[in-house]
Design a protein around this motif. Structure first.
Motif, PDB file in Angstrom:
ATOM      1  N   UNK A 196      61.035  13.369  -7.780  1.00 35.18           N
ATOM      2  CA  UNK A 196      61.494  14.669  -8.743  1.00 35.18           C
ATOM      3  C   UNK A 196      62.748  14.245  -9.121  1.00 35.18           C
ATOM      4  N   UNK A 197      63.642  13.591  -8.186  1.00 38.83           N
ATOM      5  CA  UNK A 197      64.966  13.313  -8.640  1.00 38.83           C
ATOM      6  C   UNK A 197      65.055  12.191  -9.961  1.00 38.83           C
ATOM      7  N   UNK A 198      63.934  11.420  -9.982  1.00 37.47           N
ATOM      8  CA  UNK A 198      63.643  10.356 -10.991  1.00 37.47           C
ATOM      9  C   UNK A 198      63.010  10.760 -12.079  1.00 37.47           C
ATOM     10  N   UNK A 199      62.783  12.131 -12.068  1.00 43.61           N
ATOM     11  CA  UNK A 199      62.062  12.665 -13.181  1.00 43.61           C
ATOM     12  C   UNK A 199      60.389  12.121 -13.184  1.00 43.61           C
ATOM     13  N   UNK A 200      59.998  12.215 -11.887  1.00 44.24           N
ATOM     14  CA  UNK A 200      58.491  11.848 -11.592  1.00 44.24           C
ATOM     15  C   UNK A 200      58.401  10.629 -12.279  1.00 44.24           C
ATOM     16  N   UNK A 201      58.864   9.565 -12.326  1.00 38.82           N
ATOM     17  CA  UNK A 201      59.023   8.260 -12.964  1.00 38.82           C
ATOM     18  C   UNK A 201      59.187   7.278 -11.761  1.00 38.82           C
ATOM     19  N   UNK A 202      58.149   6.366 -11.772  1.00 34.19           N
ATOM     20  CA  UNK A 202      58.125   5.449 -10.603  1.00 34.19           C
ATOM     21  C   UNK A 202      58.968   4.253 -11.085  1.00 34.19           C
ATOM     22  N   UNK A 203      59.778   4.106 -10.268  1.00 35.01           N
ATOM     23  CA  UNK A 203      61.228   2.890 -10.487  1.00 35.01           C
ATOM     24  C   UNK A 203      60.647   1.724  -9.722  1.00 35.01           C
ATOM     25  N   UNK A 204      61.113   0.612 -10.133  1.00 37.72           N
ATOM     26  CA  UNK A 204      60.777  -0.610  -9.428  1.00 37.72           C
ATOM     27  C   UNK A 204      61.815  -0.714  -8.456  1.00 37.72           C
ATOM     28  N   UNK A 205      61.507  -1.491  -7.384  1.00 35.30           N
ATOM     29  CA  UNK A 205      62.397  -1.986  -6.144  1.00 35.30           C
ATOM     30  C   UNK A 205      63.769  -2.612  -6.878  1.00 35.30           C
ATOM     31  N   UNK A 206      64.769  -2.511  -6.331  1.00 33.76           N
ATOM     32  CA  UNK A 206      65.911  -3.216  -6.858  1.00 33.76           C
ATOM     33  C   UNK A 206      65.921  -4.428  -6.544  1.00 33.76           C
ATOM     34  N   UNK A 207      65.080  -5.084  -5.685  1.00 34.52           N
ATOM     35  CA  UNK A 207      65.374  -6.504  -5.713  1.00 34.52           C
ATOM     36  C   UNK A 207      64.058  -7.198  -6.357  1.00 34.52           C
ATOM     37  N   UNK A 208      63.239  -6.634  -7.132  1.00 38.31           N
ATOM     38  CA  UNK A 208      62.315  -6.990  -7.703  1.00 38.31           C
ATOM     39  C   UNK A 208      62.689  -8.242  -8.639  1.00 38.31           C
ATOM     40  N   UNK A 209      61.950  -9.342  -8.514  1.00 39.67           N
ATOM     41  CA  UNK A 209      62.117 -10.287  -9.469  1.00 39.67           C
ATOM     42  C   UNK A 209      63.149 -11.208  -9.006  1.00 39.67           C
ATOM     43  N   UNK A 210      64.157 -11.066  -7.929  1.00 40.33           N
ATOM     44  CA  UNK A 210      65.049 -11.815  -7.534  1.00 40.33           C
ATOM     45  C   UNK A 210      64.587 -12.785  -6.303  1.00 40.33           C
ATOM     46  N   UNK A 211      64.874 -14.212  -6.488  1.00 41.65           N
ATOM     47  CA  UNK A 211      64.680 -14.948  -5.495  1.00 41.65           C
ATOM     48  C   UNK A 211      65.230 -14.596  -4.018  1.00 41.65           C
ATOM     49  N   UNK A 212      64.405 -14.811  -2.917  1.00 44.19           N
ATOM     50  CA  UNK A 212      65.114 -14.777  -1.693  1.00 44.19           C
ATOM     51  C   UNK A 212      65.586 -16.097  -1.303  1.00 44.19           C
ATOM     52  N   UNK A 213      66.615 -15.821  -0.869  1.00 43.74           N
ATOM     53  CA  UNK A 213      67.436 -16.991  -0.346  1.00 43.74           C
ATOM     54  C   UNK A 213      67.164 -17.272   1.349  1.00 43.74           C
ATOM     55  N   UNK A 214      66.533 -18.557   1.334  1.00 40.63           N
ATOM     56  CA  UNK A 214      66.150 -18.977   2.808  1.00 40.63           C
ATOM     57  C   UNK A 214      67.403 -19.743   3.578  1.00 40.63           C
ATOM     58  N   UNK A 215      67.436 -19.829   4.966  1.00 38.64           N
ATOM     59  CA  UNK A 215      68.443 -20.362   5.579  1.00 38.64           C
ATOM     60  C   UNK A 215      68.690 -21.823   5.339  1.00 38.64           C
ATOM     61  N   UNK A 216      67.361 -22.498   5.026  1.00 42.70           N
ATOM     62  CA  UNK A 216      67.219 -23.851   5.017  1.00 42.70           C
ATOM     63  C   UNK A 216      67.463 -24.508   3.458  1.00 42.70           C
ATOM     64  N   UNK A 217      67.832 -23.510   2.692  1.00 45.20           N
ATOM     65  CA  UNK A 217      67.682 -23.736   0.982  1.00 45.20           C
ATOM     66  C   UNK A 217      68.562 -25.317   1.242  1.00 45.20           C
ATOM     67  N   UNK A 218      69.948 -25.239   1.638  1.00 38.20           N
ATOM     68  CA  UNK A 218      70.981 -26.271   1.557  1.00 38.20           C
ATOM     69  C   UNK A 218      70.572 -27.610   2.413  1.00 38.20           C
ATOM     70  N   UNK A 219      69.709 -27.476   3.272  1.00 34.76           N
ATOM     71  CA  UNK A 219      69.697 -28.361   4.346  1.00 34.76           C
ATOM     72  C   UNK A 219      68.128 -28.946   4.342  1.00 34.76           C
ATOM     73  N   UNK A 220      67.205 -28.664   3.407  1.00 34.79           N
ATOM     74  CA  UNK A 220      65.867 -29.093   3.469  1.00 34.79           C
ATOM     75  C   UNK A 220      65.836 -30.515   3.120  1.00 34.79           C
ATOM     76  N   UNK A 221      66.608 -30.945   2.048  1.00 35.02           N
ATOM     77  CA  UNK A 221      66.661 -32.307   1.652  1.00 35.02           C
ATOM     78  C   UNK A 221      66.957 -33.436   3.076  1.00 35.02           C
ATOM     79  N   UNK A 222      67.952 -32.901   3.666  1.00 34.51           N
ATOM     80  CA  UNK A 222      68.426 -33.676   5.026  1.00 34.51           C
ATOM     81  C   UNK A 222      67.216 -33.457   5.862  1.00 34.51           C
ATOM     82  N   UNK A 223      66.708 -32.433   6.172  1.00 34.34           N
ATOM     83  CA  UNK A 223      65.564 -32.366   7.061  1.00 34.34           C
ATOM     84  C   UNK A 223      64.333 -33.239   6.646  1.00 34.34           C
ATOM     85  N   UNK A 224      64.229 -33.146   5.407  1.00 33.31           N
ATOM     86  CA  UNK A 224      62.876 -34.073   4.820  1.00 33.31           C
ATOM     87  C   UNK A 224      63.498 -35.731   5.217  1.00 33.31           C
ATOM     88  N   UNK A 225      64.595 -35.896   4.812  1.00 36.60           N
ATOM     89  CA  UNK A 225      64.775 -37.578   5.077  1.00 36.60           C
ATOM     90  C   UNK A 225      64.568 -37.712   6.402  1.00 36.60           C
TER      91      UNK A 225
END
Length: 161
Positions: free
Chosen positions: A53-82
């Motif tokens: 009702x606050x949004x005028x009965x319109x469905x709004x998308x989640x605020x994080x929709x479409x954003x890529x989630x950061x993973x804790x291994x993002x910067x270290x996966x190449x080292x781990x692969x090696x």
């Protein structure tokens, strides 16, 4: 409220409001809609209806929709692969080497990643055979055989019901 109905209403809510308008007469604004009755007709909770009702009965998308989630291994996966390619597969040793360069994650994160990489390498050259027919005690079972050069053949039997 006829002008508001074309404003992206959820179909269930639009139908329930239309039924309520037939019973109680046309609403002049959204604020006149009784949320308790609307909740009974739609099965939605009043807190969800208050938000809609606050949004005028319109469905709004989640605020994080479409954003890529950061993973804790993002910067270290190449080292781990090696490390894995050089033959270091012990997760504790991998964790110590990663922590030396600033990794803040846990050993279970490293274990999960090494397991997935190992399985990926094993199944890269795998071949799967499916055989059908009569088998143990006359049940119609599907036999699946997996063969790869890195591990001996594994067979499983799945019942078809």
């Amino acid at each position: 409220m006829k002008g508001i109905q074309s404003n992206g209403f959820l179909p269930i809510i639009a139908q329930a409001i239309a039924e309520m308008e037939e019973t109680h007469g046309e609403f002049s604004s959204i604020d006149e809609v009784n949320l308790a009755e609307l909740g009974r007709r739609t099965g939605l909770s009043r807190s969800k209806l208050r938000r809609l009702k606050r949004n005028g009965f319109c469905e709004k998308l989640h605020g994080l929709k479409g954003q890529k989630k950061e993973h804790i291994l993002d910067g270290y996966s190449s080292v781990l692969d090696a490390l894995l390619k050089s033959g270091v597969s012990n997760s504790k040793v991998c964790l110590e080497r990663l922590q030396a360069i600033g990794f803040t994650g846990s050993q279970s994160t490293v274990k999960r990643y090494t397991l997935l990489c190992t399985l990926d390498r094993i199944f890269d050259d795998a071949t799967v055979f499916k055989l059908r027919g009569e088998s143990f005690r006359g049940k119609k079972l599907e036999t699946v055989s997996l063969q790869t050069g890195k591990i001996p053949a594994v067979e499983s039997v799945m019942a078809k019901e």
